[in-house]
Write a protein that holds these residues in place. Structure first.
Motif, short mmCIF file in Angstrom:
data_model
loop_
_atom_site.label_atom_id
_atom_site.label_comp_id
_atom_site.label_asym_id
_atom_site.label_seq_id
_atom_site.Cartn_x
_atom_site.Cartn_y
_atom_site.Cartn_z
N THR A 1 0.84 -1.20 0.00
CA THR A 1 0.00 0.00 0.00
C THR A 1 0.87 1.24 0.00
O THR A 1 2.05 1.19 0.33
CB THR A 1 -0.92 0.04 1.25
N LYS A 2 0.26 2.35 -0.37
CA LYS A 2 1.00 3.61 -0.40
C LYS A 2 0.97 4.29 0.96
O LYS A 2 0.08 4.09 1.76
CB LYS A 2 0.39 4.55 -1.45
N CYS A 3 1.98 5.10 1.17
CA CYS A 3 2.04 5.99 2.33
C CYS A 3 1.74 7.40 1.80
O CYS A 3 2.09 7.73 0.66
CB CYS A 3 3.43 5.92 2.95
N TYR A 4 1.09 8.23 2.61
CA TYR A 4 0.67 9.55 2.15
C TYR A 4 1.13 10.63 3.13
O TYR A 4 1.52 10.33 4.27
CB TYR A 4 -0.85 9.61 2.01
N VAL A 5 1.05 11.88 2.68
CA VAL A 5 1.18 13.01 3.59
C VAL A 5 -0.13 13.79 3.57
O VAL A 5 -0.75 13.95 2.51
CB VAL A 5 2.37 13.93 3.23
N VAL A 6 -0.56 14.23 4.75
CA VAL A 6 -1.80 15.02 4.85
C VAL A 6 -1.48 16.34 5.53
O VAL A 6 -0.53 16.46 6.31
CB VAL A 6 -2.89 14.25 5.62
N GLY A 7 -2.29 17.36 5.24
CA GLY A 7 -1.97 18.73 5.62
C GLY A 7 -2.31 19.12 7.04
O GLY A 7 -3.29 19.82 7.28
N VAL A 8 -1.50 18.69 7.99
CA VAL A 8 -1.65 19.14 9.37
C VAL A 8 -0.31 18.99 10.08
O VAL A 8 0.43 18.04 9.84
CB VAL A 8 -2.76 18.33 10.09
N GLY A 9 0.01 19.96 10.95
CA GLY A 9 1.26 19.90 11.69
C GLY A 9 1.05 19.37 13.10
O GLY A 9 -0.08 19.21 13.56
N SER A 10 2.14 19.12 13.78
CA SER A 10 2.08 18.63 15.16
C SER A 10 1.67 19.77 16.09
O SER A 10 2.20 20.88 16.00
CB SER A 10 3.44 18.09 15.59
N THR A 11 0.72 19.48 17.00
CA THR A 11 0.27 20.51 17.94
C THR A 11 1.37 20.92 18.92
O THR A 11 1.29 21.97 19.54
CB THR A 11 -0.95 20.01 18.74
N ALA A 12 2.38 20.06 19.03
CA ALA A 12 3.48 20.36 19.95
C ALA A 12 4.63 21.08 19.26
O ALA A 12 5.69 21.28 19.85
CB ALA A 12 3.99 19.06 20.59
N SER A 13 4.44 21.48 18.00
CA SER A 13 5.54 22.04 17.21
C SER A 13 5.41 23.55 17.05
O SER A 13 4.32 24.11 17.08
CB SER A 13 5.57 21.37 15.83
N GLU A 14 6.56 24.20 16.83
CA GLU A 14 6.57 25.63 16.52
C GLU A 14 6.30 25.87 15.04
O GLU A 14 5.96 26.98 14.64
CB GLU A 14 7.92 26.24 16.90
N ASN A 15 6.48 24.84 14.22
CA ASN A 15 6.33 24.99 12.77
C ASN A 15 5.03 24.35 12.27
O ASN A 15 4.99 23.75 11.20
CB ASN A 15 7.52 24.34 12.06
N VAL A 16 3.98 24.47 13.05
CA VAL A 16 2.74 23.76 12.77
C VAL A 16 2.15 24.12 11.40
O VAL A 16 1.50 23.29 10.76
CB VAL A 16 1.71 24.01 13.90
N ALA A 17 2.40 25.33 10.92
CA ALA A 17 1.78 25.77 9.67
C ALA A 17 2.37 25.12 8.43
O ALA A 17 1.70 25.05 7.39
CB ALA A 17 1.89 27.30 9.53
N PHE A 18 3.62 24.66 8.50
CA PHE A 18 4.18 24.05 7.29
C PHE A 18 4.73 22.65 7.51
O PHE A 18 5.61 22.18 6.78
CB PHE A 18 5.20 24.96 6.60
N GLU A 19 4.20 21.97 8.52
CA GLU A 19 4.49 20.54 8.68
C GLU A 19 3.37 19.72 8.05
O GLU A 19 2.23 20.17 7.96
CB GLU A 19 4.61 20.18 10.17
N TRP A 20 3.72 18.52 7.64
CA TRP A 20 2.74 17.59 7.06
C TRP A 20 2.86 16.26 7.80
O TRP A 20 3.96 15.81 8.12
CB TRP A 20 3.03 17.38 5.57
N ARG A 21 1.72 15.65 8.08
CA ARG A 21 1.72 14.39 8.82
C ARG A 21 1.77 13.20 7.88
O ARG A 21 1.10 13.19 6.84
CB ARG A 21 0.46 14.29 9.70
N LEU A 22 2.59 12.21 8.25
CA LEU A 22 2.63 10.97 7.47
C LEU A 22 1.36 10.17 7.76
O LEU A 22 0.93 10.08 8.91
CB LEU A 22 3.85 10.14 7.86
#
Length: 695
Positions: free
Chosen positions: A214-235
């Motif tokens: 199966t494929k792995c994807y990235v979705v548009g949300v950052g970690s709530t514990a991060s300073e860079n939440v606006a431009f992180e993507w979750r695996l």
């Protein structure tokens, strides 16, 4: 695990029976899964038929079979945009594709990444400023912000994490649409799980082999514990997780459903965004860890209460330590930064009253009347005094909802595209390819989708024929005949409409008579995909949907009848007004999904009686004509599930005008406007009717 009191065995068996009764049983779980897989197959084929390369997956509780009617779980739609490919390193760069480089380093939280924009013509980075949805970092790399997915945010939806969410409405479940981009290969952090040796042999090697495919994807949300939440993507490893869910046994599924009920009944606290601090995904993750750590022999129905307690105990430990490791990317802590110390204490206090979870706590669960049902099973209360749905009724609710979902998905093939002959033929060719080379699921999907396309193709050709010489060619009739079994009425109504328009009233009358015989009002369910509206369940429809599979669409579902403007010559002039319902001002009051308003769309049953009225008028059979008129008025008043009641009223009004009853006609048009104030042809009819009356 825990010391098991003797009475746990009895409670476990009765609890398992209750869950069987409310639809958490192997039969319903498999029905839900088959329906979800068939639906996503039809969606993918429909996209491919118009040249779109996106892929759609139905994920979450509805597709897993891990829900009940009372839980009202969201529908989760995973839309994979294949226009961007996420690569792990420069060696994966592919010419001709929009390549995006994944960046993971010591600053990106586990399970998250940054995405760097690359050039399309060479394996080189883009360094220019390219708009508000991008940012240049300290190393000069151009990164994509996850806010870019808001461009696709539809009217009526709001951003919630990585999804575009719509709230539940009366009779309609909430839905989440997640936009995702595929990775060329599994990221290194996720890949480690594939090669990890499990001590308990779960997941099995076979499950991991499938997961690897199966494929792995990235979705548009950052970690709530991060300073860079606006431009992180979750695996996202959602497809691998679905594989794990599909391999659970029924006891494990029941444990998961119970955990969600307990969360909803006793534990959950919502944050300012109306999201739960403990999500169902955390419960699922806890369940995975519990299954992996205990022998398979533990997970049996007579031990379900013990298994549930172990899961709750594990969840409590996660809360205590603020650490819930993702099952595949272990370094990703699902609870990192999710709640404050105050909320944590509140959650722990609620959990402490539930462990160990016993019969008293079970009795308090009101979802699907689970507590009452269990007391009845344990002979603690008299069943006669409690008005709760019987098992057959629960099954009926689920199966009727599943069949309606399938019908809605079938109708989507009509909704996409421009309705031109070229587009229709392109869709048909694509369906033929899938049918020849596809698996059984794809063949079934093609069988369901093809009839509507055949009918529309034949109707469009017939419209061209009528314009040229007022006849219908054998080619058009062949196409229409191939689509007659799309449902109980709509395709045959199109044929009857065509026969009426070319003056073959006798043939039209015969077709309409046959449709009326087949259309059982107490059973047949009108179905429309033009817009969302509340529907009332018909008991007869539910009973038959429980007995039959998707083939029931032919016999107990009536799609609305939809004519594109290119089919105008197949439409009586009374219905043609609907194609021109909108003034310039009305156009400003349309939504993104209101393209259907450029078509003539009417529910099958009112159109049946309207065509009978017109046909019997042509044949000078006044008694049958009046019967048809009375039936048209009756169905508008009594059929609760009409999506286009305003159109039916417009048709009835024009019949009243032909009966020289202008006051009744104006009443119909006024009632129509009350139902739909804008984009309604009733405005034209009122003006025309008043002008005719005055003159």
């Amino acid at each position: 695990m825990f010391h098991t009191p003797d009475y746990y065995h009895n409670i476990s068996m009765r609890l398992s029976e209750v869950l069987d009764d409310i639809g958490v049983n192997e039969n319903i779980v498999m029905k839900r899964r088959r329906t979800a897989l068939l639906g996503e197959t039809m969606d993918i084929i429909s996209y491919r038929a118009i040249g779109e390369q996106g892929t759609v997956y139905n994920l979450g509780s509805q597709s897993e079979g891990t829900t009940t009617v009372g839980l009202q779980s969201d529908t989760d739609i995973f839309v994979c945009a294949n226009d961007l490919i996420v690569i792990q390193d420069w060696s994966e760069w592919t010419p001709g594709e929009h390549n995006i480089l994944m960046i993971q380093n010591e600053k990106t939280p586990p399970g998250y990444c940054l995405l760097q924009v690359l050039r399309d013509d060479a394996p080189l980075p883009i360094t220019d400023e390219v708009g508000n949805d991008f940012v240049n970092d300290t190393q000069g790399r151009t990164l994509i912000k996850n806010t870019i997915i808001d461009i696709a945010l539809q009217e009526g939806r709001r951003r919630q994490g990585p999804s575009h969410a719509s709230a539940a409405q009366q009779g309609l479940l909430a839905s989440d649409i997640v936009l995702a981009h595929p990775c060329k290969s599994w990221p290194q952090s996720s890949r480690a799980w594939l090669h990890q040796q499990e001590t308990n042999k779960w997941p099995t090697a076979e499950m991991k082999r499938y997961a690897k495919s199966t494929k792995c994807y990235v979705v548009g949300v950052g970690s709530t514990a991060s300073e860079n939440v606006a431009f992180e993507w979750r695996l996202s490893t959602s497809l691998a997780e679905r594989c794990l869910m599909f391999n659970l046994n029924i006891t494990q599924i029941k444990c998961y459903v119970l955990m969600k009920m307990i969360l909803k009944s006793y534990i959950n606290v919502e944050n300012v965004d109306n999201e739960s601090y403990i999500s169902s995904f955390m419960c699922k993750t806890v369940l995975f860890h519990c299954i992996a750590s205990k022998p398979s022999c533990v997970w049996k129905e007579c031990n379900i209460l013990n298994c549930l307690n172990y899961c709750l105990f594990t969840l409590n430990n996660c809360l205590l330590n603020e650490h819930c490791p993702h099952f595949i990317v272990h370094e990703n802590n699902l609870m990192a930064g999710k709640f404050s110390a105050e909320v944590k204490q509140q959650l722990l206090e609620r959990m402490s009253t539930l462990i160990p979870f016993d019969d008293i706590s079970l009795f308090g669960i009101q979802i699907d009347n689970l507590g009452e049902r269990l007391q009845i099973k344990l002979n603690m209360i008299n069943e006669v005094h409690h008005d709760i749905p019987q098992p057959d009724e629960c099954t009926m609710d689920v199966t009727s909802n599943l069949l309606e979902y399938t019908a809605t998905t079938v109708l989507y093939i009509e909704k996409i595209g421009d309705g031109s002959l070229e587009t229709l033929l392109q869709k048909v060719i694509q369906l033929k390819r899938y049918y020849r080379t596809g698996d059984m699921l794809e063949k079934t999907a093609c069988k369901l989708l093809a009839p509507l396309l055949c009918t529309s193709t034949g109707s469009l050709i017939a419209s061209q024929n009528i314009q040229i010489n007022n006849t219908v060619s054998p080619q058009a009739l062949t196409w229409i005949e191939a689509g007659l079994d799309s449902d109980v009425a709509s395709s045959r109504l199109k044929l009857a409409s065509i026969m009426y328009c070319v003056g073959n009233a006798e043939i039209a009358a015969l077709i309409l008579s046959h449709i009326e015989e087949q259309y059982k009002i107490e059973v047949t369910e009108p179905k429309c995909n033009c817009y969302a509206f509340y529907k009332y369940a018909k008991r007869g429809f539910g009973q038959l949907s429980r007995q039959y599979g998707v083939e029931a669409l032919k016999y107990i579902v009536a799609f609305c009848v939809k004519f594109f403007t290119s089919e105008i010559n197949c439409v009586p002039h009374e219905l043609q007004y609907e194609m021109f319902r909108s003034t310039q001002e009305d156009l400003l009051h349309r939504g993104e999904d209101d393209d259907w308003m450029d078509c003539a769309v009417v529910d099958s049953l009112p159109y049946l009686y309207f065509l009978q009225y017109k046909t019997y008028s042509f044949l000078q059979r006044p008694e049958e004509q009046q019967q048809a008129l009375n039936k048209l008025g009756l169905v508008i008043r009594t059929e609760l599930n009409l999506a286009h009641r305003e159109t039916a009223l417009n048709l009835l009004g024009q019949c009243m005008e032909q009966e020289n009853r202008p006051v009744d006609a104006l009443q119909c048009y006024t009632s129509s406007l009350h139902l739909r104030e804008r984009n309604n042809a009733a405005r034209f009819h009122i003006c025309r009717c008043l002008a005719n009356t005055i003159s």
